[in-house]
Each structure stands twice: as C-alpha cells, then as structure tokens.
Design a protein around this motif. Structure first.
Motif, short mmCIF file in Angstrom:
data_model
loop_
_atom_site.label_atom_id
_atom_site.label_comp_id
_atom_site.label_asym_id
_atom_site.label_seq_id
_atom_site.Cartn_x
_atom_site.Cartn_y
_atom_site.Cartn_z
N ALA A 66 -1.06 -2.74 -2.58
CA ALA A 66 0.01 -1.45 -2.90
C ALA A 66 -0.19 -1.17 -4.18
O ALA A 66 -0.38 0.36 -4.56
CB ALA A 66 1.13 -1.55 -2.28
N PRO A 67 0.18 -1.99 -5.26
CA PRO A 67 0.04 -1.40 -6.72
C PRO A 67 -1.22 -1.23 -7.04
O PRO A 67 -1.48 -0.13 -7.85
CB PRO A 67 0.45 -3.02 -7.24
CG PRO A 67 1.36 -3.68 -6.43
CD PRO A 67 0.73 -3.34 -5.03
N LEU A 68 -2.35 -1.68 -6.56
CA LEU A 68 -3.74 -1.31 -7.08
C LEU A 68 -3.95 0.18 -6.51
O LEU A 68 -4.52 0.91 -7.23
CB LEU A 68 -4.76 -2.26 -6.44
CG LEU A 68 -4.59 -3.86 -7.15
CD1 LEU A 68 -5.82 -4.56 -6.57
CD2 LEU A 68 -4.96 -3.45 -8.68
N THR A 69 -3.45 0.57 -5.02
CA THR A 69 -3.81 1.69 -4.51
C THR A 69 -2.84 2.67 -5.41
O THR A 69 -3.60 3.65 -5.60
CB THR A 69 -3.28 1.46 -3.18
OG1 THR A 69 -3.99 0.62 -2.54
CG2 THR A 69 -3.36 3.03 -2.52
N THR A 70 -1.76 2.45 -5.82
CA THR A 70 -0.96 3.37 -6.58
C THR A 70 -1.69 3.64 -7.98
O THR A 70 -1.73 4.70 -8.66
CB THR A 70 0.38 2.70 -6.77
OG1 THR A 70 0.91 2.65 -5.61
CG2 THR A 70 1.33 3.81 -7.56
N GLY A 88 -7.70 0.93 -0.32
CA GLY A 88 -6.62 0.05 -0.92
C GLY A 88 -5.40 0.14 0.27
O GLY A 88 -4.68 -0.76 0.84
N ALA A 89 -5.44 1.63 0.74
CA ALA A 89 -4.34 1.78 1.74
C ALA A 89 -4.77 1.30 2.74
O ALA A 89 -3.62 0.84 3.78
CB ALA A 89 -3.92 3.47 1.80
N MET A 90 -5.87 1.35 3.31
CA MET A 90 -6.34 0.78 4.66
C MET A 90 -6.01 -0.66 4.54
O MET A 90 -5.65 -1.42 5.87
CB MET A 90 -7.61 1.02 4.87
CG MET A 90 -8.01 2.53 5.43
SD MET A 90 -9.50 2.80 6.22
CE MET A 90 -10.53 2.64 4.51
N ILE A 91 -6.25 -1.38 3.48
CA ILE A 91 -6.18 -2.82 3.46
C ILE A 91 -4.50 -3.35 3.31
O ILE A 91 -4.20 -4.32 4.06
CB ILE A 91 -6.75 -3.41 2.20
CG1 ILE A 91 -8.32 -3.46 2.09
CG2 ILE A 91 -6.27 -4.93 1.92
CD1 ILE A 91 -9.00 -3.66 0.94
N THR A 92 -4.03 -2.36 2.77
CA THR A 92 -2.39 -2.71 2.79
C THR A 92 -1.78 -2.43 4.12
O THR A 92 -1.16 -3.23 4.63
CB THR A 92 -1.84 -1.61 1.85
OG1 THR A 92 -2.30 -1.98 0.48
CG2 THR A 92 -0.34 -1.61 1.80
N VAL A 151 7.94 1.19 9.42
CA VAL A 151 7.88 2.67 9.92
C VAL A 151 7.48 3.44 8.75
O VAL A 151 6.35 4.57 9.02
CB VAL A 151 9.25 2.96 10.28
CG1 VAL A 151 9.34 4.52 10.47
CG2 VAL A 151 9.72 2.17 11.41
N MET A 152 7.78 3.34 7.32
CA MET A 152 7.40 4.22 6.41
C MET A 152 5.74 4.08 6.05
O MET A 152 5.16 5.18 5.80
CB MET A 152 8.08 3.75 5.17
CG MET A 152 9.64 4.10 5.02
SD MET A 152 10.32 3.30 3.50
CE MET A 152 9.86 4.62 2.55
N ILE A 153 5.12 2.77 6.31
CA ILE A 153 3.83 2.71 6.21
C ILE A 153 2.98 3.49 7.08
O ILE A 153 1.96 4.16 6.82
CB ILE A 153 3.27 1.38 5.57
CG1 ILE A 153 1.77 1.33 5.06
CG2 ILE A 153 3.17 0.42 7.07
CD1 ILE A 153 1.43 -0.01 4.73
N VAL A 154 3.40 3.58 8.41
CA VAL A 154 2.63 4.25 9.35
C VAL A 154 2.79 5.83 8.94
O VAL A 154 1.96 6.58 9.27
CB VAL A 154 3.39 3.97 10.90
CG1 VAL A 154 2.79 4.89 11.85
CG2 VAL A 154 2.85 2.33 11.21
N ILE A 155 4.10 6.39 8.78
CA ILE A 155 4.27 7.77 8.56
C ILE A 155 3.31 8.11 7.52
O ILE A 155 2.76 9.12 7.37
CB ILE A 155 5.59 7.88 8.23
CG1 ILE A 155 6.71 7.73 9.65
CG2 ILE A 155 6.04 9.32 7.58
CD1 ILE A 155 7.92 7.88 9.19
#
Length: 195
Positions: free
Chosen positions: A33-37, A64-68, A104-108
């Motif tokens: 998540a930090p690397l994605t950001t 990165g988001a998909m892996i997260t 819930v937040m990551i799915v949204i």
C-alpha cells in the motif's frame, strides 16, 4: 519479523493462521500500500516513458493495488478461520473493528478506481473555482483522500494487530518493533521525496 518459538493462547494451528494473517496484512499495508501510494505521488514525471505508452507509475499503482487487495482478502479469510478456531470473538477488539472497516474501504476504493472518468481534454488548469470542478478532478481528489485514509487505517490495523498477536504468540516477539521501525523508515522516505 517472526522468531521461532512456541505458540501460546489457543494452540499452535490457530496461532499459525493468525500469524499468517499478520504476515499477509503486514505485507499488504506496510509494504505494498505505501509503495502504491509512493508510485502515484512521486513517479508521475518519469522521463523514461515514450510518448503514447502507459506511464510506469500507473502500472506500479495498479499492480500494487491489486497485490494489496489480494493480500488483504487472503489475510481477512485467515483471520476469520483463525479467530473462529481459537475461540476468540470476531470483531470484538478495536483491531478487529479497524480491520473490518478497512476491508470495506479497500473494496470501495478499488471499485471506484476501475470507474475512473476519462482525463479532461484539454487539461483544465487547477483553480478553486466551481468551473474547474470536472468529474475527473472530483474523482481524483476523492480517490487520494480515501487512499490516504485507508493507508492510515491500514497502518493502525497492522500496528494494533502486531501488539495483539505478540501478546499471545511468542513467535512474534520482534513483530511490534519491526512494524514501528518500518513505518518510521517509510515515513522518512516520504519526507525525503517531499524535500
């Protein structure tokens, strides 16, 4: 992160599931998540990308988001089974409540990431006027705010989870120290990029 030793609490198999949950969530929220950001914030101006090609930062961001999300879902499943097997109550602790809100937040967030509006053509210069509020600009700002909120909640979930797991599984003696140290290192990296 994890030192060999004997499990405590509900027994070895249950602790192993919760330990695996911790590893997946640690990787998801303290690494990917930090690397994605960081990719979306600091790698946008990559001069090595030929015109017309997809910028490398967006590829890093997407993968990165998909892996997260994959690590988060796997970690969530492991926590459900591990908590159920150990006799603990689901979502009874602050860590569990933080974790559930994060799921819930990551799915949204990922759903809305797929629904990104097309770029403004021609690009609209930034201003605080209502005329400058395009669908893409509103989407971009809300996506960033939501991402930073999730990242903060994810880090809090990992830190509270490290403390909770360490309290009943001796294999994780260094988990809390490593988690806080890693957050400090990533924070320093971000500060260096900002300077």
């Amino acid at each position: 992160v994890f030192v060999a030793g004997t499990g405590g609490g509900g027994g070895e198999p249950q602790n192993s599931l919760l330990l695996a949950h911790g590893v997946f969530m640690w990787l998801a929220w303290l690494v990917f998540a930090p690397l994605t950001t960081i990719a979306s914030r600091y790698f946008r101006d990559d001069p090595c990308v030929p015109a017309g090609n997809t910028p490398s930062w967006i590829q890093l961001h997407k993968y990165g988001a998909m892996i997260t999300i994959a690590l988060t879902i796997l970690g969530f499943i492991l926590s459900l089974v591990g908590v159920g097997n150990s006799g603990l109550r689901h979502v009874s602790s602050p860590h569990g409540k933080i974790g559930l809100s994060l799921i819930v937040m990551i799915v949204i967030q990922n759903f809305f990431g797929v629904l990104r509006p097309p770029a403004d053509n021609p690009p609209v210069p930034f201003s605080f006027s209502l005329q400058a509020l395009t669908k893409r600009r509103v989407w971009a700002v809300s996506h960033r705010i939501f991402a930073l909120t999730m990242l903060t909640i994810g880090i809090a979930a990992v830190l509270t989870g490290s403390q909770r797991l360490e309290s009943f599984d001796t294999r994780t003696r260094q988990g809390v120290v490593l988690s806080y140290s890693w957050v400090i290192i990533v924070g320093c990296l971000i500060i260096m990029y900002e300077i």
